[in-house]
Design an enzyme around this catalytic site. Structure first.
Site, PDB file in Angstrom:
ATOM      1  N   GLU A 294     -11.292   7.682  -8.052  1.00  0.00           N
ATOM      2  CA  GLU A 294     -10.337   7.623  -7.410  1.00  0.00           C
ATOM      3  C   GLU A 294      -9.792   6.665  -8.416  1.00  0.00           C
ATOM      4  O   GLU A 294      -8.376   6.093  -8.920  1.00  0.00           O
ATOM      5  CB  GLU A 294      -9.493   7.163  -5.864  1.00  0.00           C
ATOM      6  CG  GLU A 294      -9.836   8.524  -5.155  1.00  0.00           C
ATOM      7  CD  GLU A 294      -9.926   7.268  -3.417  1.00  0.00           C
ATOM      8  OE1 GLU A 294     -10.912   6.590  -3.067  1.00  0.00           O
ATOM      9  OE2 GLU A 294      -9.183   8.350  -2.996  1.00  0.00           O
TER      10      GLU A 294
ATOM     11  N   GLU B  85     -15.613  12.355   0.690  1.00  0.00           N
ATOM     12  CA  GLU B  85     -15.970  11.537   1.532  1.00  0.00           C
ATOM     13  C   GLU B  85     -15.678  12.043   2.885  1.00  0.00           C
ATOM     14  O   GLU B  85     -16.211  12.062   3.601  1.00  0.00           O
ATOM     15  CB  GLU B  85     -14.448  10.778   1.391  1.00  0.00           C
ATOM     16  CG  GLU B  85     -14.607   9.392   0.295  1.00  0.00           C
ATOM     17  CD  GLU B  85     -14.006   9.740  -1.031  1.00  0.00           C
ATOM     18  OE1 GLU B  85     -14.232  11.330  -1.493  1.00  0.00           O
ATOM     19  OE2 GLU B  85     -13.798   9.011  -1.190  1.00  0.00           O
TER      20      GLU B  85
ATOM     21  N   GLY C 177     -14.608   6.727  -4.270  1.00  0.00           N
ATOM     22  CA  GLY C 177     -13.505   5.634  -4.883  1.00  0.00           C
ATOM     23  C   GLY C 177     -13.334   5.486  -6.066  1.00  0.00           C
ATOM     24  O   GLY C 177     -12.504   4.820  -6.641  1.00  0.00           O
TER      25      GLY C 177
ATOM     26  N   ALA D 259     -17.141   3.866  -2.837  1.00  0.00           N
ATOM     27  CA  ALA D 259     -16.836   2.925  -2.181  1.00  0.00           C
ATOM     28  C   ALA D 259     -18.296   1.992  -1.854  1.00  0.00           C
ATOM     29  O   ALA D 259     -18.567   3.307  -1.375  1.00  0.00           O
ATOM     30  CB  ALA D 259     -16.126   2.865  -1.014  1.00  0.00           C
TER      31      ALA D 259
HETATM   32  N1  CAA Z   1     -22.338   3.059  -0.650  1.00  0.00           N
HETATM   33  C1  CAA Z   1     -23.847   2.093  -0.825  1.00  0.00           C
HETATM   34  N2  CAA Z   1     -25.208   3.001  -1.402  1.00  0.00           N
HETATM   35  C2  CAA Z   1     -24.667   3.636  -1.798  1.00  0.00           C
HETATM   36  C3  CAA Z   1     -23.719   4.563  -2.767  1.00  0.00           C
HETATM   37  C4  CAA Z   1     -22.183   4.144  -1.769  1.00  0.00           C
HETATM   38  N3  CAA Z   1     -21.378   4.511  -1.721  1.00  0.00           N
HETATM   39  N4  CAA Z   1     -23.962   5.076  -2.669  1.00  0.00           N
HETATM   40  C5  CAA Z   1     -25.350   5.255  -2.861  1.00  0.00           C
HETATM   41  N5  CAA Z   1     -26.139   4.430  -2.419  1.00  0.00           N
HETATM   42  C6  CAA Z   1     -26.998   3.844  -2.667  1.00  0.00           C
HETATM   43  C7  CAA Z   1     -28.344   4.837  -1.491  1.00  0.00           C
HETATM   44  O1  CAA Z   1     -28.268   4.714   0.248  1.00  0.00           O
HETATM   45  C8  CAA Z   1     -30.162   5.026  -1.965  1.00  0.00           C
HETATM   46  O2  CAA Z   1     -30.160   3.880  -2.124  1.00  0.00           O
HETATM   47  P1  CAA Z   1     -31.854   2.942  -1.518  1.00  0.00           P
HETATM   48  O3  CAA Z   1     -32.705   3.444  -2.876  1.00  0.00           O
HETATM   49  O4  CAA Z   1     -32.448   2.091  -0.911  1.00  0.00           O
HETATM   50  O5  CAA Z   1     -32.278   3.749  -0.876  1.00  0.00           O
HETATM   51  C9  CAA Z   1     -29.278   4.710  -3.465  1.00  0.00           C
HETATM   52  O6  CAA Z   1     -28.003   3.585  -3.055  1.00  0.00           O
HETATM   53  C10 CAA Z   1     -29.417   5.564  -4.615  1.00  0.00           C
HETATM   54  O7  CAA Z   1     -28.973   6.824  -4.522  1.00  0.00           O
HETATM   55  P2  CAA Z   1     -29.457   8.168  -3.614  1.00  0.00           P
HETATM   56  O8  CAA Z   1     -30.995   7.593  -3.485  1.00  0.00           O
HETATM   57  O9  CAA Z   1     -28.288   9.436  -3.268  1.00  0.00           O
HETATM   58  O10 CAA Z   1     -29.356   8.346  -5.916  1.00  0.00           O
HETATM   59  P3  CAA Z   1     -29.446   9.482  -6.552  1.00  0.00           P
HETATM   60  O11 CAA Z   1     -29.716   9.273  -8.072  1.00  0.00           O
HETATM   61  O12 CAA Z   1     -29.914  11.163  -6.062  1.00  0.00           O
HETATM   62  O13 CAA Z   1     -27.484   9.883  -5.783  1.00  0.00           O
HETATM   63  C11 CAA Z   1     -25.204   9.767  -5.942  1.00  0.00           C
HETATM   64  C12 CAA Z   1     -26.952   9.341  -6.961  1.00  0.00           C
HETATM   65  C13 CAA Z   1     -24.651  11.485  -6.302  1.00  0.00           C
HETATM   66  C14 CAA Z   1     -24.174   8.883  -6.179  1.00  0.00           C
HETATM   67  C15 CAA Z   1     -25.672   9.505  -4.203  1.00  0.00           C
HETATM   68  O14 CAA Z   1     -26.038   8.256  -3.843  1.00  0.00           O
HETATM   69  C16 CAA Z   1     -24.129   9.853  -3.752  1.00  0.00           C
HETATM   70  O15 CAA Z   1     -23.630  10.914  -3.845  1.00  0.00           O
HETATM   71  N6  CAA Z   1     -23.762   9.103  -3.187  1.00  0.00           N
HETATM   72  C17 CAA Z   1     -22.856   8.473  -1.928  1.00  0.00           C
HETATM   73  C18 CAA Z   1     -21.152   9.279  -2.700  1.00  0.00           C
HETATM   74  C19 CAA Z   1     -19.978   8.561  -1.638  1.00  0.00           C
HETATM   75  O16 CAA Z   1     -20.176  10.094  -1.116  1.00  0.00           O
HETATM   76  N7  CAA Z   1     -18.883   8.110  -2.128  1.00  0.00           N
HETATM   77  C20 CAA Z   1     -17.943   8.053  -1.655  1.00  0.00           C
HETATM   78  C21 CAA Z   1     -17.605   6.873  -0.480  1.00  0.00           C
HETATM   79  S1  CAA Z   1     -16.629   6.724   0.263  1.00  0.00           S
HETATM   80  C22 CAA Z   1     -15.465   5.770  -0.551  1.00  0.00           C
HETATM   81  O17 CAA Z   1     -16.186   6.133  -2.135  1.00  0.00           O
HETATM   82  C23 CAA Z   1     -14.019   5.977   0.463  1.00  0.00           C
HETATM   83  C24 CAA Z   1     -13.072   5.576  -0.400  1.00  0.00           C
HETATM   84  O18 CAA Z   1     -11.843   6.386  -0.336  1.00  0.00           O
HETATM   85  C25 CAA Z   1     -12.358   4.108  -1.041  1.00  0.00           C
END
Ligand code: CAA
Ligand code: NAI
Length: 697
Positions: free
Chosen positions: A104, A124, A101, A62
């Site tokens: 998912e 999450e 998500g 998400a």
């Molecule tokens: N939403 C919004 N922004 C996100 C994001 C997300 N899910 N994931 C990453 N970003 C953004 C970061 O804030 C960052 O932004 P900036 O460049 O402006 O700082 C950019 O994307 C790049 O992210 P990273 O610097 O972390 O890049 P990376 O290559 O080191 O890692 C990644 C990539 C592994 C995807 C890591 O960003 C990550 O773990 N993201 C979060 C994943 C997550 O927690 N997903 C679950 C979301 S909750 C959900 O999905 C609930 C549900 O069930 C519906």
């Protein structure tokens, strides 16, 4: 602006591509686009649908920045239900990471493939959430209850091959994901395969004792957190109810988590961590130097741990000590640490050997002539550090970065003895350095932008979380911890006992209470640091009367088996010591302090608000760039509870007017720190710290 979701037809396959840089997060536009594309794909003449992503990764979940804003239709679960309900088979093809998500979506599709390097996961829990789009219900149906719990409670992504072995992915391709996925679609079509709905499967039978056992483990491992327990509830529900009721159950728990202060705190930390690696006056395009080898001076507690961190990241290290005996001592600790990790099954013996092989001992500075960065970690003696920096200036190649791991010394004064202060910087690791994630990057007056940018990149290379500090006594972390520790000591003199102070802060969520931390670190460390200060900088020394008496009696903490607590040499279990209790009461008497009952709330507020108040001073002086950087320092360096978002976020959450009122009261009644001007002005303006625009504003 181009559409984040596009649709095209390739042969018999309707291909949906999600393209929403940087990580293809499920923003509102993506959810809408995917819904529309699925409707189009299921209505045309194609026989099968393939969902894939453009760019560096599959959907990373998400869009976290949309949480906390008013919900906008369509909700992700609705879109995913639409995917699963498709009368044509839907295939997903994963590259990069399919997270939250995003994974998912994969689970809601009918056939799942991935390229070998891909990883999938449900992280999450790290955001104080649970998988809220069917993940808690579909994962156990495919992988079984135990694997599902493990995936969701650890939040750790797993490799495609492991996901395949768990039944979460059907096919793994070595490379050429799109071509292989398209060919597989045609194959499925030719074989007449139809949709396969995970929601229609039953959860494999499991001994229900697993749920209670997991809750018991979580009570320790995830102390104070909400989401992990809700995850267990949802998975347990999956074993009892049909999919529709389980999904409804999940949605309600997801909403509870989403609206909880804990999730707000953890989402704040997610963005704060990424922001902390950015420096406001450092352009993105600042050149970065290549770091291919490292020199470390001093193979003691810190030097050894730093060497391991570098070797763990594949960097060759030259470790310099005074002589062969000192090297021997240092290496035996490093070897011991690696063999413990191997014996716990967390590292293969041959990998440990290989890492150890990257660390070369020396007593000769000539070995450092060609390294790209040198990290000095000798005794905390400013003159010794200056002597070493003069030597480094002589022997190191031009462009080498000269770093000090000093805890308190003036990085500018150390840099000034060299002919290249622009190449000097502080790299302040935390103990144990091979374990702790924080790296305070201390930017000197003359440190060049290139060196600062390189240090931040280097931190990430060795898997640390960087936070940038300007030079001041103790930098961000230790400067703030000083008043915190002082309040803890004063509370002892006013009426509390070590175990009551520690219990109050432990229950607040700290990894350890402050008195136990002093015992662990060694009481002599703070003692020596105080002694090294000029008398006018020591503050009210009576606050430390008890600890000083203990040190002078040779009770240095855990390492001598006795400090504030006595500790069992084998188990390290700490027990209160009646002799220390007696000493505390006698010291109060000698200082004329009348002992009183002190409530836990006061213990927590005295200690935590002293952190906050000092943090405010650090912000107003520009030592830290942003409140979030301080929160990251406390999360990764000092065991501050993740679900409280760090001290500065916590201050906003409890309300700055309350913080100020208490800080004023503590200042007047107990001579605690004077309220910071920034705290006063924010309260006067009715602002929160989150609205603060920085020192330059
Ligand atoms: N939403 C919004 N922004 C996100 C994001 C997300 N899910 N994931 C990453 N970003 C953004 C970061 O804030 C960052 O932004 P900036 O460049 O402006 O700082 C950019 O994307 C790049 O992210 P990273 O610097 O972390 O890049 P990376 O290559 O080191 O890692 C990644 C990539 C592994 C995807 C890591 O960003 C990550 O773990 N993201 C979060 C994943 C997550 O927690 N997903 C679950 C979301 S909750 C959900 O999905 C609930 C549900 O069930 C519906
Ligand atoms: P330590 O006493 O464990 O190790 C220091 C090592 O430096 C010893 O092995 C000693 O032989 C070596 N050494 C001394 N003089 C030397 C010289 N001239 N050349 C080469 N090696 C020499 O000390 P520790 O705890 O590792 O601390 C090192 C530095 O790290 C200090 O500046 C300290 O303030 C800082 N630091 C310590 C932390 C801790 O928790 N111990 C945390 C963060 C920083």
């Amino acid at each position: 602006m181009s559409q984040p979701v596009s649709y095209r037809v390739v042969g018999n396959v309707g291909v949906i591509t999600i393209d929403n840089p940087p990580v293809n997060a499920f923003s509102h536009a993506v959810r809408t686009g995917l819904r529309d594309a699925v409707e189009t794909a299921t209505a045309d003449a194609t026989g099968i649908v393939l969902i894939a992503c453009a760019g560096r990764t599959f959907v990373a979940g998400a869009d976290i920045s949309e949480f906390g804003k008013p919900p906008a239709d369509p909700w992700l679960p609705e879109v995913l239900d639409l995917v699963e309900a498709s009368h044509k088979p839907v295939v997903t093809a994963v590259h990069g990471t399919a997270l939250g998500g995003g994974f998912e979506l994969v689970l809601a599709s009918h056939y799942r493939c991935a390229v070998a390097g891909a990883r999938v996961g449900l992280p999450e829990v790290h955001l104080g959430l649970l998988p809220g789009a069917g993940g808690t219900q579909r994962t156990p149906r495919l992988a079984g209850v135990e694997a599902a719990l493990d995936l969701m409670l650890s939040g750790k992504p797993i490799r495609a091959a492991e996901a395949e072995s768990l039944g979460l992915i059907d096919r793994v391709f070595e490379d050429n994901l799109e071509a292989n996925a398209l060919a597989w679609c045609e194959e499925l079509l030719a074989a007449g395969e139809g949709p396969r709905k995970v929601s229609e499967k039953t959860v494999p039978t499991v001994d229900t004792a697993v749920f209670e056992a997991t809750r018991k483990t979580l009570a320790k491992r995830a102390r104070g957190q909400l989401a992990p327990f809700k995850i267990v509830d949802c998975v347990e529900e999956a074993t009892r109810a049909d999919f529709a009721s389980g999904a409804e159950f999940e949605r309600e728990r997801f909403r509870e988590c989403l609206e909880s202060p804990q999730s707000a705190a953890m989402r704040h930390l997610f963005f704060a961590e990424r922001e902390a690696a950015k420096v406001s006056d450092l352009p993105k395009e600042t050149p970065v130097r290549e770091i291919r080898s490292v020199g470390i001076i001093g193979g003691g507690t810190m030097g050894g741990g730093i060497a391991m961190s570098c070797a763990n990241a594949g960097l060759p290290v030259h470790l310099l000590e005074v002589d062969a005996a000192a090297l021997e001592r240092g290496f035996s600790i490093i070897k011991g640490n690696y063999s413990t990790t191997v014996s716990k099954g967390r590292l293969k013996a041959q990998d440990a050997e290989q890492r150890l092989g990257l660390i070369e001992g020396t007593a000769d500075y000539a070995a450092l002539a060609d390294v790209d960065v040198v990290i000095e970690a000798v005794f905390e003696d400013p003159e010794l550090k200056k002597t070493i920096f003069r030597k480094l200036d002589e022997v190191c190649k031009p462009g080498a970065i000269l770093a000090t791991n000093t805890s308190y010394q003036d990085v500018d004064a150390i840099a000034a003895v060299t002919s290249r202060p622009e190449d000097c910087i502080g790299l302040h690791f935390f103990s144990p350095a091979n374990v702790m994630r924080l790296l305070e990057v201390v930017r000197g007056e003359k440190t060049s932008g290139e060196v600062l940018a390189t240090a931040i990149r280097f931190a990430k290379t060795i898997r640390k979380v960087p936070a940038v500090s300007r030079v001041c006594y103790g930098f961000i972390g230790n400067r703030m911890v000083n008043p915190y520790m002082r309040e803890a000591q004063k509370l002892l003199l006013e009426g509390a006992m070590p175990e009551t102070v520690d219990a109050a802060l432990f229950d607040f969520g700290m990894a350890m209470g402050p008195v136990a931390v002093s015992d662990l670190a060694g009481l002599d460390i703070g003692y020596k640091a105080r002694q090294a200060l000029p008398p006018e900088a020591r503050g009210d020394e009576t606050a430390f009367r008890v600890v000083d008496t203990l040190v002078e009696a040779g009770r240095l903490g855990q390492k001598t088996g006795a400090g504030f607590y006595t500790s069992d040499p084998a188990t390290r279990a700490a027990a209160p010591d009646p002799n220390v209790a007696k000493l505390i009461v006698e010291t109060s008497e000698a200082l004329g302090i009348e002992r009183r009952d002190i409530e836990d709330t006061e213990i927590v507020e005295r200690c935590v608000f002293s952190l906050v108040n000092e943090g405010m001073k650090i912000l107003e002086e520009g030592v830290a760039q942003r409140p979030g950087d301080i929160d990251i320092v406390y999360l990764y360096g000092y065991g501050f509870p993740v679900f409280r978002g760090g001290p500065m976020f916590y201050a906003d959450a409890v309300g700055l007017p309350h913080v100020l009122e208490r800080v004023r009261e503590f200042h007047e009644r107990f001579n605690s720190g004077e309220p910071a001007a920034l705290l006063e002005s924010l309260v006067a303006d009715g602002k929160r710290l989150a609205d603060w625009a920085g020192t330059d504003a």
